[in-house]
Design a protein around this motif. Structure first.
Motif, PDB file in Angstrom:
ATOM      1  N   PHE A  70       5.357  -7.176  -1.564  1.00 22.74           N
ATOM      2  CA  PHE A  70       4.571  -7.030  -0.348  1.00 22.74           C
ATOM      3  C   PHE A  70       3.128  -6.763  -0.720  1.00 22.74           C
ATOM      4  N   LEU A  71       2.216  -7.528  -0.176  1.00 25.84           N
ATOM      5  CA  LEU A  71       0.791  -7.351  -0.423  1.00 25.84           C
ATOM      6  C   LEU A  71       0.185  -6.627   0.758  1.00 25.84           C
ATOM      7  N   VAL A  72      -0.307  -5.424   0.529  1.00 26.33           N
ATOM      8  CA  VAL A  72      -0.854  -4.591   1.588  1.00 26.33           C
ATOM      9  C   VAL A  72      -2.349  -4.500   1.410  1.00 26.33           C
ATOM     10  N   SER A  73      -3.125  -4.925   2.363  1.00 27.82           N
ATOM     11  CA  SER A  73      -4.587  -4.917   2.246  1.00 27.82           C
ATOM     12  C   SER A  73      -5.107  -3.503   2.220  1.00 27.82           C
ATOM     13  N   VAL A  74      -6.113  -3.283   1.389  1.00 30.65           N
ATOM     14  CA  VAL A  74      -6.735  -1.972   1.259  1.00 30.65           C
ATOM     15  C   VAL A  74      -8.236  -2.144   1.408  1.00 30.65           C
ATOM     16  N   MET A  75      -8.885  -1.335   2.201  1.00 28.90           N
ATOM     17  CA  MET A  75     -10.326  -1.410   2.385  1.00 28.90           C
ATOM     18  C   MET A  75     -11.025  -0.778   1.198  1.00 28.90           C
ATOM     19  N   MET A  76     -12.144  -1.337   0.818  1.00 25.13           N
ATOM     20  CA  MET A  76     -12.917  -0.830  -0.294  1.00 25.13           C
ATOM     21  C   MET A  76     -13.886   0.239   0.174  1.00 25.13           C
ATOM     22  N   GLU A 111       5.162  -1.196  -5.824  1.00 23.62           N
ATOM     23  CA  GLU A 111       5.204   0.223  -5.456  1.00 23.62           C
ATOM     24  C   GLU A 111       5.740   1.052  -6.619  1.00 23.62           C
ATOM     25  N   ARG A 112       5.192   0.858  -7.775  1.00 18.60           N
ATOM     26  CA  ARG A 112       5.577   1.626  -8.959  1.00 18.60           C
ATOM     27  C   ARG A 112       4.378   1.669  -9.894  1.00 18.60           C
ATOM     28  N   ARG A 113       4.428   2.501 -10.870  1.00 18.98           N
ATOM     29  CA  ARG A 113       3.314   2.638 -11.807  1.00 18.98           C
ATOM     30  C   ARG A 113       3.622   1.863 -13.083  1.00 18.98           C
TER      31      ARG A 113
END
Length: 403
Positions: A6-12, A69-71
């Motif tokens: 899943f690609l979740v957009s994140v604002m910069m 969703e993992r490191r």
């Protein structure tokens, strides 16, 4: 089982840029999490980095999204596939498949380092263990059984070339271990940082305090560049053609003449104590400091040479002005005065007129510049360098003394 990504957009979010004498770097970007532990470019130019999760940016960090969703503790890329190791939770090694699924190998094993090339996977972990697969993960073997538990420090870096294998083990001091004639041999003469292979795949590279060093088989090392960083050791470095970028202490330096001369490019870095430097496929430098990343405004120039003196008057001819050191043992530096930026050819011939070295330089510069030649293993004696550009040929002689 098929795994969906899943690609979740994140604002910069940007930090204010402090006043500086020059604008070398773009506005800083705040990344999630506390610090970037590793970053890598995919074959399509996308940047993957890790903080609290694995993130991906397709547009040079103008935006990014969650990739997994993992490191991760270390990344490696093989063709279109991304691999990473995880020392937390269920541990082991992961690889992304072209259909969007994930493969998981060596579960429940604490792994810290990774090297992948042409379907060969090598993962290193705690207790000095190295795991190797030659078929893309289908089967595994332990490849350094004779050294297991002799030094149980984690394996932090691993690298292979056609000439051999070297890995870096943690602890204080760190050590390099090389495979020599089927046996693992400890190399304790240098304090290594950032083990990798060079662009050609022929040499190992490592930082040792202020020096960047090179080796063919891991046993003998030579200094190829020294960063003028005073007391501070090199924290991160990257080499592309004749361009080197390095961070040490609170300074970041660049050289585009293979380390002959250096320029500080620390201006307008929000956090000058850079932990990781990358040169992207777009030829821009990416500087990571904890959870902040900045991209160089301009791409690096990988054309041959940089000016070593101010050119007040443009030259009207092309001349091979000098060679040094002379006599030389392995690396020869040439001084060129050029009236054009045309491509050039370098030819080295012996006293019989036989060609022993040839190099094409796609683009040069107008003015005076320096260029380095890594001489092949040749017999000691007299040789000549011929520099040809724009239909003009100029030649000088030197003496080679092989040790």
């Amino acid at each position: 089982m098929r795994h969906c990504i899943f690609l979740v957009s994140v604002m910069m979010v940007g930090l204010p840029v402090p006043l500086a004498s020059s604008q070398i770097w773009s506005d800083p970007v705040i990344l999630p999490g506390s610090y970037v532990s590793d970053a890598v470019f995919l074959s399509n130019g996308s940047l993957v980095f890790d903080t609290d999760k694995i993130y991906i940016s397709h547009d040079s960090l103008r935006s990014y999204s969650v990739f997994q969703e993992r490191r991760a503790d270390a990344f490696s890329v093989d063709g279109e596939r991304l691999f990473w190791v995880d020392s937390c939770c269920d541990g082991g090694l992961y690889g992304s498949n072209q259909d969007g699924s994930l493969s998981h190998w060596l579960p429940e094993i604490d792994l810290n380092s990774l090297w992948v090339s042409n379907n060969v996977i090598v993962a290193g972990g705690g207790a000095g263990q190295l795991f190797r697969s030659t078929n893309g993960g289908s089967t595994w073997e332990t490849i350094n059984a004779d050294r297991l538990y002799k030094n149980d420090s984690d394996i932090e870096e691993y690298s292979e070339t056609i000439s051999g294998i070297v890995y870096q083990q943690g602890g204080y001091p760190k050590e390099l271990v090389a495979l020599q004639s089927g046996e693992w041999v400890s190399i304790s003469t240098i304090d290594p940082e950032g083990l990798r292979e060079d662009e050609s795949g022929l040499y190992f590279l490592v930082a040792n305090q202020n020096d960047i060093m090179r080796s063919q088989n891991g046993a003998e090392w030579e200094t190829i560049a020294t960063v003028p960083s005073g007391y501070y050791s090199i924290r991160s470095f990257e080499i592309l053609s004749n361009v080197i970028v390095a961070s040490a202490g609170s300074e970041v330096y660049i050289s585009n003449d293979s380390g002959l001369s250096w320029t500080s490019i620390t201006d307008n870095l929000v956090d000058p104590s850079v932990d990781l430097l990358l040169i992207g496929p777009d030829l821009h430098i990416y500087a990571f400091s904890d959870d902040v990343v900045q991209r160089s405004v301009n791409p690096v120039s990988i054309t041959s040479g940089v000016a070593f003196e101010e050119d007040f008057d443009l030259p009207t001819e092309t001349i091979l002005e000098g060679l040094f050191p002379n006599p030389v043992s392995n690396r020869l530096t040439i001084d060129v005065m050029s009236h054009s930026g045309d491509s050039a050819e370098l030819r080295v011939v012996n006293t019989l007129g036989q060609l022993v070295y040839y190099e094409q330089i796609p683009q040069t510069r107008v003015g005076t510049f320096r260029h380095q030649i890594d001489l092949p293993k040749l017999a000691s004696g007299s040789y000549s360098v011929q520099y040809i550009s724009g239909g003009i040929s100029t030649k000088r002689s030197f003496v080679l003394l092989n040790q």
